[in-house]
Design a protein around this motif. Structure first.
Motif, short mmCIF file in Angstrom:
data_model
loop_
_atom_site.label_atom_id
_atom_site.label_comp_id
_atom_site.label_asym_id
_atom_site.label_seq_id
_atom_site.Cartn_x
_atom_site.Cartn_y
_atom_site.Cartn_z
N GLU A 22 0.96 -1.15 -0.01
CA GLU A 22 0.01 -0.08 0.08
C GLU A 22 0.96 1.30 0.03
O GLU A 22 0.46 2.27 -0.75
CB GLU A 22 -1.02 0.08 1.25
CG GLU A 22 -2.22 -0.95 1.07
CD GLU A 22 -2.91 -1.09 2.68
OE1 GLU A 22 -2.33 -0.21 3.54
OE2 GLU A 22 -3.60 -1.85 2.72
N MET A 23 1.98 1.14 0.80
CA MET A 23 2.62 2.46 0.83
C MET A 23 3.58 2.54 -0.24
O MET A 23 3.74 3.75 -0.99
CB MET A 23 3.64 2.49 2.09
CG MET A 23 2.91 2.36 3.55
SD MET A 23 3.91 1.99 4.85
CE MET A 23 4.47 3.66 5.32
N LEU A 24 4.14 1.40 -0.91
CA LEU A 24 4.81 1.60 -2.31
C LEU A 24 3.87 2.16 -3.42
O LEU A 24 4.15 3.02 -4.18
CB LEU A 24 5.29 0.08 -2.64
CG LEU A 24 6.02 0.21 -3.82
CD1 LEU A 24 7.31 0.97 -3.85
CD2 LEU A 24 6.38 -1.40 -4.00
N ASP A 25 2.64 1.58 -3.28
CA ASP A 25 1.61 2.09 -4.40
C ASP A 25 1.19 3.43 -4.19
O ASP A 25 1.17 4.35 -5.30
CB ASP A 25 0.41 1.10 -4.58
CG ASP A 25 0.79 -0.12 -4.87
OD1 ASP A 25 1.68 -0.47 -5.54
OD2 ASP A 25 -0.12 -0.96 -4.50
N ALA A 26 1.24 3.86 -3.18
CA ALA A 26 0.75 5.40 -2.71
C ALA A 26 1.91 6.62 -2.85
O ALA A 26 1.52 7.49 -3.41
CB ALA A 26 0.16 5.36 -1.39
N ASN A 27 2.93 6.08 -2.61
CA ASN A 27 4.17 6.93 -2.67
C ASN A 27 5.01 6.76 -3.86
O ASN A 27 6.09 7.45 -3.85
CB ASN A 27 4.88 6.80 -1.20
CG ASN A 27 3.86 7.26 -0.01
OD1 ASN A 27 3.16 7.97 -0.15
ND2 ASN A 27 4.12 6.40 1.16
N GLY A 28 5.07 5.47 -4.48
CA GLY A 28 6.22 5.21 -5.29
C GLY A 28 7.51 4.80 -4.73
O GLY A 28 8.38 4.41 -5.69
N LEU A 29 7.62 4.73 -3.56
CA LEU A 29 8.94 4.28 -2.61
C LEU A 29 8.40 3.06 -1.61
O LEU A 29 7.11 3.64 -1.15
CB LEU A 29 9.62 5.37 -2.05
CG LEU A 29 10.04 6.50 -3.10
CD1 LEU A 29 10.27 7.91 -1.95
CD2 LEU A 29 11.33 5.84 -3.67
N PRO A 30 9.28 2.55 -1.25
CA PRO A 30 8.72 1.53 -0.07
C PRO A 30 9.24 2.53 1.34
O PRO A 30 9.89 3.30 1.05
CB PRO A 30 9.98 0.44 -0.53
CG PRO A 30 10.89 1.00 -1.03
CD PRO A 30 10.28 1.96 -1.84
N PRO A 31 8.49 1.74 2.17
CA PRO A 31 8.79 2.59 3.26
C PRO A 31 9.80 2.27 4.13
O PRO A 31 10.81 1.04 3.87
CB PRO A 31 7.62 2.05 4.27
CG PRO A 31 7.24 0.65 3.80
CD PRO A 31 7.50 0.72 2.40
N THR A 32 10.30 3.06 5.06
CA THR A 32 11.50 2.50 5.52
C THR A 32 11.05 1.78 6.86
O THR A 32 10.29 1.48 7.12
CB THR A 32 12.40 3.90 6.22
OG1 THR A 32 11.31 4.45 7.37
CG2 THR A 32 12.76 4.79 5.19
N VAL A 33 12.22 0.93 7.58
CA VAL A 33 11.66 0.25 8.72
C VAL A 33 11.11 1.16 9.59
O VAL A 33 10.21 0.78 10.41
CB VAL A 33 13.10 -0.53 9.06
CG1 VAL A 33 12.57 -1.29 10.28
CG2 VAL A 33 13.66 -1.21 8.14
N LYS A 34 11.62 2.24 9.82
CA LYS A 34 11.09 3.16 10.87
C LYS A 34 9.54 3.42 10.70
O LYS A 34 8.49 3.43 11.29
CB LYS A 34 11.82 4.48 11.00
CG LYS A 34 11.28 5.17 12.16
CD LYS A 34 12.17 6.37 12.29
CE LYS A 34 11.67 7.37 13.60
NZ LYS A 34 12.47 8.66 13.73
#
Length: 77
Positions: A22-34
Motif C-alpha cells: 500500500e505504501m509503495l503504491d501510494a508513494n512510489g517508494l517503499p517505506p523505511t523500517v521506521k
C-alpha cells in the motif's frame, strides 16, 4: 493449536506485506523500517524481523546499500 497460515505466511506477516505494498503504491517508494514500525504500531526491531521473515519466505528482497531497500517480489491476492 496452530495459527492459520496465509499463503505460507502468518497473519502479522501478511499485514506487514499488505502495508508495504500500500505504501509503495501510494508513494512510489517503499517505506523505511521506521515508517513501517510506526504504521504497524510495533517496535523497530519487530518491523525489521517481519521484513527478514518475508525475505526468507521470498515475498520481499532487500537491496544492498539503499535506505529504502525493500523490493516486493510476490504480492498477496
Amino acid at each position: 493449536m496452530s495459527r492459520k497460515k496465509t499463503e505460507g505466511i502468518t497473519d502479522p506477516q501478511a499485514r506487514t506485506l499488505r502495508l508495504i505494498c500500500e505504501m509503495l503504491d501510494a508513494n512510489g517508494l517503499p517505506p523505511t523500517v521506521k515508517e513501517l514500525a510506526v504504521a504497524l504500531g510495533i517496535s523497530h526491531a519487530s518491523a525489521h524481523e517481519q521484513i527478514a521473515q518475508l525475505v526468507r519466505k521470498e515475498y520481499l528482497r532487500k537491496e544492498e546499500r539503499k535506505a529504502r531497500s525493500i523490493v516486493v517480489i510476490k504480492r498477496l491476492n
